[in-house]
Write an enzyme that holds these catalytic residues in place. Structure first.
Site, short mmCIF file in Angstrom:
data_model
loop_
_atom_site.label_atom_id
_atom_site.label_comp_id
_atom_site.label_asym_id
_atom_site.label_seq_id
_atom_site.Cartn_x
_atom_site.Cartn_y
_atom_site.Cartn_z
N GLU A 40 0.83 -1.21 0.00
CA GLU A 40 0.00 0.00 0.00
C GLU A 40 0.86 1.26 0.00
O GLU A 40 1.19 1.78 1.06
CB GLU A 40 -0.91 0.02 1.23
CG GLU A 40 -2.00 -1.02 1.21
CD GLU A 40 -2.96 -0.90 2.40
OE1 GLU A 40 -2.69 -0.12 3.33
OE2 GLU A 40 -3.97 -1.61 2.38
N GLU A 79 -6.44 -7.44 -0.24
CA GLU A 79 -6.64 -7.23 1.20
C GLU A 79 -7.98 -6.56 1.45
O GLU A 79 -8.29 -5.55 0.84
CB GLU A 79 -5.51 -6.35 1.75
CG GLU A 79 -5.29 -6.51 3.24
CD GLU A 79 -4.26 -5.52 3.77
OE1 GLU A 79 -3.06 -5.69 3.49
OE2 GLU A 79 -4.67 -4.58 4.49
C1 IDC Z 1 -2.66 -3.59 10.61
C2 IDC Z 1 -2.79 -4.74 11.58
C3 IDC Z 1 -2.48 -4.27 12.98
C4 IDC Z 1 -1.12 -3.61 12.98
C5 IDC Z 1 -1.03 -2.53 11.93
C6 IDC Z 1 0.38 -2.02 11.81
O1 IDC Z 1 -4.08 -5.29 11.49
O2 IDC Z 1 -2.51 -5.36 13.88
O3 IDC Z 1 -0.89 -3.05 14.26
O4 IDC Z 1 -1.38 -3.04 10.67
O5 IDC Z 1 0.42 -0.75 11.35
C7 IDC Z 1 -3.81 -2.05 5.95
C8 IDC Z 1 -2.48 -2.67 5.94
C9 IDC Z 1 -2.33 -3.67 7.07
C10 IDC Z 1 -3.05 -3.19 8.31
C11 IDC Z 1 -4.53 -3.12 8.00
C12 IDC Z 1 -5.40 -2.73 9.18
O6 IDC Z 1 -2.13 -3.24 4.73
O7 IDC Z 1 -0.97 -3.84 7.33
O8 IDC Z 1 -2.83 -4.12 9.32
N1 IDC Z 1 -4.75 -2.21 6.90
O9 IDC Z 1 -5.06 -1.46 9.64
N2 IDC Z 1 -4.30 -1.23 5.04
C13 IDC Z 1 -5.51 -0.82 5.41
C14 IDC Z 1 -5.82 -1.44 6.61
#
Ligand code: IDC
Length: 355
Positions: free
Chosen positions: A193, A281
């Site tokens: 992303e 995702e």
């Molecule tokens: C989130 C995880 C969370 C972690 C965080 C880190 O769920 O546990 O603490 O990242 O920054 C994304 C990302 C993905 C994210 C997820 C939810 O690709 O890494 O995971 N998310 O926030 N993009 C949109 C949402």
């Protein structure tokens, strides 16, 4: 004096009974979601009947993925949490993947490897990097054995632009595309992303430096490119797609409680322009990975993607205490998942994947 007929006791009783009948019938009319029962047992499936056994190496045709006989293949996947975390890597094993294939309706696993966050691949020690490569190896070999697809995801997040670790990315994709050149089930996602204002032009120039590295070893592998604004702006990519290469796809991500109709519209715009989109995702919760679910919005997303035959992968196979987790935080298993181990998000997902 006016006739206050609505105060009449008999009228009120009749009215209340009529309303009760209306409510009862409308409830009966609702589709009752069949709660999926999980045994946690793995099945013995002949290779020819596995997803990879049936479809073989995938290629991009128009906006879709097709299998060896030209048939449309819609990936229905689950993403790991970061494999550099103990909420991620323990679930990378054969039993876990077999459960997902046999009881969850999953044909694809996405292996998310953070590049920077939480001791990611580019900032950690050599010893830890080796462990990450070992986890990826397990994922590739187990999915191949089970006849599933696997997406190797270079999980750019707080590093914002894939340019930051472009050198490391080149090295990584050189290594894995060589190692897995004979594994037709492997897809490469080269930047999760991009964010922080990283433009499509910047992402394109990064992609043009990585794609040839992969192509040198793995001529036909599918390469998935992230899009601006946390992989939401597929409409921007559609205006100026990457040229000169086959089998390139573009990632759209959604968190249904946050990303609603206007984001679906952007996605449909891209598809109508002919962009091969894949949703690597998603979750029904908020973009934080936590908060309330919006299953109506999630359903609207999946039906849009289904309409165009676009595949999707749910975030994430983890027991971390957050809404996106497909396992309950009380789940101690790393395979052999039973009904009582999955979260309400997990239940919902399995219902969607197996209906
Ligand atoms: C989130 C995880 C969370 C972690 C965080 C880190 O769920 O546990 O603490 O990242 O920054 C994304 C990302 C993905 C994210 C997820 C939810 O690709 O890494 O995971 N998310 O926030 N993009 C949109 C949402």
């Amino acid at each position: 004096m006016r006739n206050e007929w609505w105060k009449n006791r008999w009228f009120r009783r009749c009215f209340a009974s009529a309303m009760a009948v209306v409510v009862l019938f409308s409830l009966l009319g609702q589709p009752v979601a069949a709660k999926v029962k999980l045994t946690g047992k793995t099945k013995s499936v002949s290779y020819a009947d596995t997803p990879y056994g049936i479809h073989g190496r995938l290629k991009v045709q128009g906006t879709k993925l097709v299998g060896k006989n030209g048939e449309t293949v819609q990936l229905k996947g689950v993403s790991t949490h970061g494999i550099n975390w103990d909420v991620g890597y323990p679930y990378v094993n054969g039993t876990s993947f077999a459960n997902l294939r046999d009881e969850w309706g999953v044909n694809c696993i996405r292996v998310a490897m953070y590049t920077q966050d939480y001791n990611g691949y580019c900032v950690t020690s050599d010893a830890e990097r080796k462990k990450l490569l070992k986890t990826i190896d397990t994922a590739v070999k187990q999915t191949k054995k089970l006849g599933m697809y696997v997406i190797l995801d270079w999980h750019v997040l707080n590093d914002q632009t894939p340019k930051k670790y472009q050198k490391q990315a080149k090295q990584f994709f050189k290594t894995v595309s060589k190692k897995y050149k004979n594994y037709g089930n492997v897809l490469y996602e080269i930047c999760n992303e991009p964010n922080g204002g990283t433009s499509w032009g910047t992402i394109k120039s990064y992609a043009k430096s990585i794609i040839p590295v992969i192509r040198k070893n793995s001529k036909k592998a599918i390469v998935i490119v992230g899009t601006p604004n946390w992989s939401q702006d597929v409409d921007v990519a559609a205006k100026s797609p990457i040229t000169g290469y086959k089998n390139i796809m573009y990632a759209v991500h959604f968190y249904a409680a946050t990303h609603q109709q206007s984001y679906r519209d952007k996605c449909e715009t891209a598809l109508k322009k002919g962009l091969p989109v894949i949703c690597t995702e998603f979750s029904a919760c908020e973009a934080s990975g936590d908060g309330a679910y919006n299953f109506d919005s999630a359903k609207a997303w999946l039906s849009l993607l289904d309409q165009y035959g676009v595949g999707y992968c749910a975030w994430s196979l983890s027991n971390k205490s957050e809404s996106a987790s497909l396992l309950k935080s009380s789940c101690r298993r790393t395979g052999g998942y039973k009904t009582s181990d999955v979260s309400s998000m997990g239940q919902w997902l399995i219902e969607q994947y197996t209906k």
